[in-house]
Design a protein around this motif. Structure first.
Motif, mmCIF file in Angstrom:
data_model
loop_
_atom_site.group_PDB
_atom_site.id
_atom_site.type_symbol
_atom_site.label_atom_id
_atom_site.label_comp_id
_atom_site.label_asym_id
_atom_site.label_seq_id
_atom_site.Cartn_x
_atom_site.Cartn_y
_atom_site.Cartn_z
ATOM 1 N N ILE A 3 -27.144 9.973 -47.059
ATOM 2 C CA ILE A 3 -28.565 9.726 -47.957
ATOM 3 C C ILE A 3 -29.219 8.998 -46.838
ATOM 4 C CG2 ILE A 3 -29.776 9.248 -50.050
ATOM 5 C CD1 ILE A 3 -27.027 9.415 -51.428
ATOM 6 N N GLU A 4 -28.715 7.684 -46.482
ATOM 7 C CA GLU A 4 -29.724 6.927 -45.732
ATOM 8 C C GLU A 4 -29.919 7.522 -44.459
ATOM 9 O OE1 GLU A 4 -26.410 6.112 -47.147
ATOM 10 O OE2 GLU A 4 -26.875 4.402 -48.311
ATOM 11 N N GLN A 5 -29.144 8.292 -43.894
ATOM 12 C CA GLN A 5 -29.731 8.567 -42.407
ATOM 13 C C GLN A 5 -30.671 9.727 -42.854
ATOM 14 O OE1 GLN A 5 -25.603 10.183 -41.420
ATOM 15 N NE2 GLN A 5 -25.247 8.632 -39.818
ATOM 16 N N ILE A 6 -30.822 10.599 -43.775
ATOM 17 C CA ILE A 6 -31.720 11.445 -44.033
ATOM 18 C C ILE A 6 -33.223 10.822 -44.403
ATOM 19 C CG2 ILE A 6 -32.687 13.243 -45.798
ATOM 20 C CD1 ILE A 6 -30.281 14.376 -45.943
ATOM 21 N N PHE A 7 -33.101 9.686 -45.147
ATOM 22 C CA PHE A 7 -34.051 9.110 -45.280
ATOM 23 C C PHE A 7 -34.672 8.120 -43.895
ATOM 24 C CE2 PHE A 7 -33.554 10.027 -49.699
ATOM 25 C CZ PHE A 7 -34.586 10.073 -50.285
ATOM 26 N N GLN A 8 -33.877 7.860 -43.211
ATOM 27 C CA GLN A 8 -34.201 7.186 -42.160
ATOM 28 C C GLN A 8 -34.795 8.126 -40.837
ATOM 29 O OE1 GLN A 8 -30.910 4.931 -41.137
ATOM 30 N NE2 GLN A 8 -31.221 3.634 -42.713
ATOM 31 N N ASP A 9 -34.454 9.420 -40.724
ATOM 32 C CA ASP A 9 -34.581 10.355 -39.912
ATOM 33 C C ASP A 9 -36.322 10.933 -40.100
ATOM 34 O OD1 ASP A 9 -35.173 12.447 -38.114
ATOM 35 O OD2 ASP A 9 -33.193 13.273 -38.360
ATOM 36 N N LYS A 10 -37.185 10.334 -39.394
ATOM 37 C CA LYS A 10 -38.785 10.728 -39.777
ATOM 38 C C LYS A 10 -39.001 12.107 -39.547
ATOM 39 C CE LYS A 10 -39.143 6.437 -41.457
ATOM 40 N NZ LYS A 10 -38.881 6.624 -42.949
ATOM 41 N N SER A 11 -38.264 12.745 -38.440
ATOM 42 C CA SER A 11 -38.295 13.982 -38.163
ATOM 43 C C SER A 11 -37.866 15.021 -39.401
ATOM 44 C CB SER A 11 -37.588 14.402 -36.940
ATOM 45 O OG SER A 11 -36.182 14.688 -37.106
ATOM 46 N N VAL A 12 -37.498 14.716 -40.314
ATOM 47 C CA VAL A 12 -36.815 15.412 -41.486
ATOM 48 C C VAL A 12 -38.200 15.322 -42.556
ATOM 49 C CG1 VAL A 12 -35.300 15.956 -43.353
ATOM 50 C CG2 VAL A 12 -34.379 15.087 -40.969
ATOM 51 N N LYS A 13 -38.789 16.423 -42.869
ATOM 52 C CA LYS A 13 -39.882 16.335 -43.832
ATOM 53 C C LYS A 13 -39.452 16.253 -44.998
ATOM 54 C CE LYS A 13 -42.941 17.401 -40.736
ATOM 55 N NZ LYS A 13 -43.347 16.052 -39.870
ATOM 56 N N VAL A 18 -35.510 16.937 -49.640
ATOM 57 C CA VAL A 18 -35.042 17.460 -51.266
ATOM 58 C C VAL A 18 -34.071 18.718 -51.090
ATOM 59 C CG1 VAL A 18 -36.334 18.732 -52.861
ATOM 60 C CG2 VAL A 18 -37.258 16.632 -52.191
ATOM 61 N N ALA A 19 -34.452 19.851 -50.433
ATOM 62 C CA ALA A 19 -33.416 21.002 -50.412
ATOM 63 C C ALA A 19 -32.192 20.488 -49.892
ATOM 64 C CB ALA A 19 -33.895 21.841 -49.440
ATOM 65 N N THR A 20 -31.949 19.682 -48.831
ATOM 66 C CA THR A 20 -30.516 19.167 -48.260
ATOM 67 C C THR A 20 -29.821 18.338 -49.485
ATOM 68 O OG1 THR A 20 -31.426 19.115 -46.120
ATOM 69 C CG2 THR A 20 -29.442 17.879 -46.628
ATOM 70 N N ILE A 21 -30.477 17.279 -49.863
ATOM 71 C CA ILE A 21 -29.569 16.660 -50.875
ATOM 72 C C ILE A 21 -29.436 17.378 -52.297
ATOM 73 C CG2 ILE A 21 -29.947 14.403 -52.415
ATOM 74 C CD1 ILE A 21 -31.804 13.274 -50.240
ATOM 75 N N LYS A 43 -38.134 2.270 -52.584
ATOM 76 C CA LYS A 43 -39.356 2.156 -52.782
ATOM 77 C C LYS A 43 -39.616 3.617 -53.558
ATOM 78 C CE LYS A 43 -40.672 4.153 -48.352
ATOM 79 N NZ LYS A 43 -41.197 4.124 -47.125
ATOM 80 N N ALA A 44 -40.964 3.572 -54.264
ATOM 81 C CA ALA A 44 -41.315 4.449 -55.190
ATOM 82 C C ALA A 44 -41.442 6.088 -54.540
ATOM 83 C CB ALA A 44 -42.782 4.418 -55.603
ATOM 84 N N THR A 45 -41.918 5.974 -53.587
ATOM 85 C CA THR A 45 -41.777 7.380 -52.479
ATOM 86 C C THR A 45 -40.584 7.939 -52.471
ATOM 87 O OG1 THR A 45 -42.097 6.356 -50.495
ATOM 88 C CG2 THR A 45 -44.106 7.018 -51.599
ATOM 89 N N ASP A 46 -39.505 7.190 -52.014
ATOM 90 C CA ASP A 46 -38.311 7.691 -51.611
ATOM 91 C C ASP A 46 -37.469 7.928 -53.148
ATOM 92 O OD1 ASP A 46 -38.571 7.717 -49.204
ATOM 93 O OD2 ASP A 46 -37.771 5.924 -48.611
ATOM 94 N N LYS A 47 -37.665 6.990 -54.055
ATOM 95 C CA LYS A 47 -37.183 7.153 -55.308
ATOM 96 C C LYS A 47 -37.741 8.774 -55.939
ATOM 97 C CE LYS A 47 -37.185 4.976 -59.856
ATOM 98 N NZ LYS A 47 -37.225 4.168 -60.804
#
Length: 172
Positions: A3-13, A18-21, A43-47
């Motif tokens: 999960i952390e890697q997905i959120f840290q990777d700015k190339s993933v829209k 959403v679809a991956t998780i 933070k609110a946007t990632d939540k």
């Protein structure tokens, strides 16, 4: 990938996140409690993105939901972030049928969002309330007149349509 890697990777829209998780949840490769714990620290946007992934998953597989999820999204309806509110409402709409007798707190929190400024929050709230109304449970005694009043008050046609569709199904 975590999960952390997905959120840290700015190339993933966001939609890809959403679809991956969401697919991880559906395939039970990611425990729901783990995602909710992660979301609670963000933070609110990632939540909101985490809750949107839950919405994606519960639309495909509502049975992944448990009482902890219902409590989490019910509480999230009180969040300041509109996207957190609307994604939480959609989750409740998706899983309401699993918790027919345990929706009292969810209904109260949903009703408090019916007067929100944003049409998207009101639409998602209307979706959840409509799904609850269609269950035809004991909640309807109190909920039906409130939804009828909301239908009269609501000016947005998309929101109003959600209420009208549910009222038609309930009154059959």
């Amino acid at each position: 990938m975590t999960i952390e890697q997905i959120f840290q990777d700015k190339s993933v829209k966001v939609k890809a996140k959403v679809a991956t998780i969401g697919e991880w949840l559906v395939r039970q490769e990611l425990p729901l409690d783990e995602l909710l714990a992660y979301a609670g620290r963000q933070k609110a946007t990632d939540k909101a993105t985490c809750i949107e992934a839950v919405e994606y998953a519960t639309k495909k597989a509502p049975a992944i939901a448990d009482e902890n999820l219902l409590a989490y999204v019910t509480e999230a309806l009180k969040d300041d972030e509109p996207r957190v509110k609307w994604e939480s409402a959609k989750v409740i709409g998706n899983i309401a049928g699993l918790f027919r007798d345990g929706l009292g707190e969810s209904i109260k929190s949903l009703l408090s969002n019916t007067a929100r400024q944003g049409a998207v929050v009101r639409w998602a709230t209307a979706y959840a309330l409509a799904e609850i109304l269609k269950l035809k449970t004991a909640n309807n005694g109190n909920l039906l007149p409130k939804v009828e009043a909301l239908c009269e008050w609501e000016e947005d046609n998309g929101v109003k349509k959600k209420y009208l569709d549910a009222l038609k199904k309930v009154k059959k």
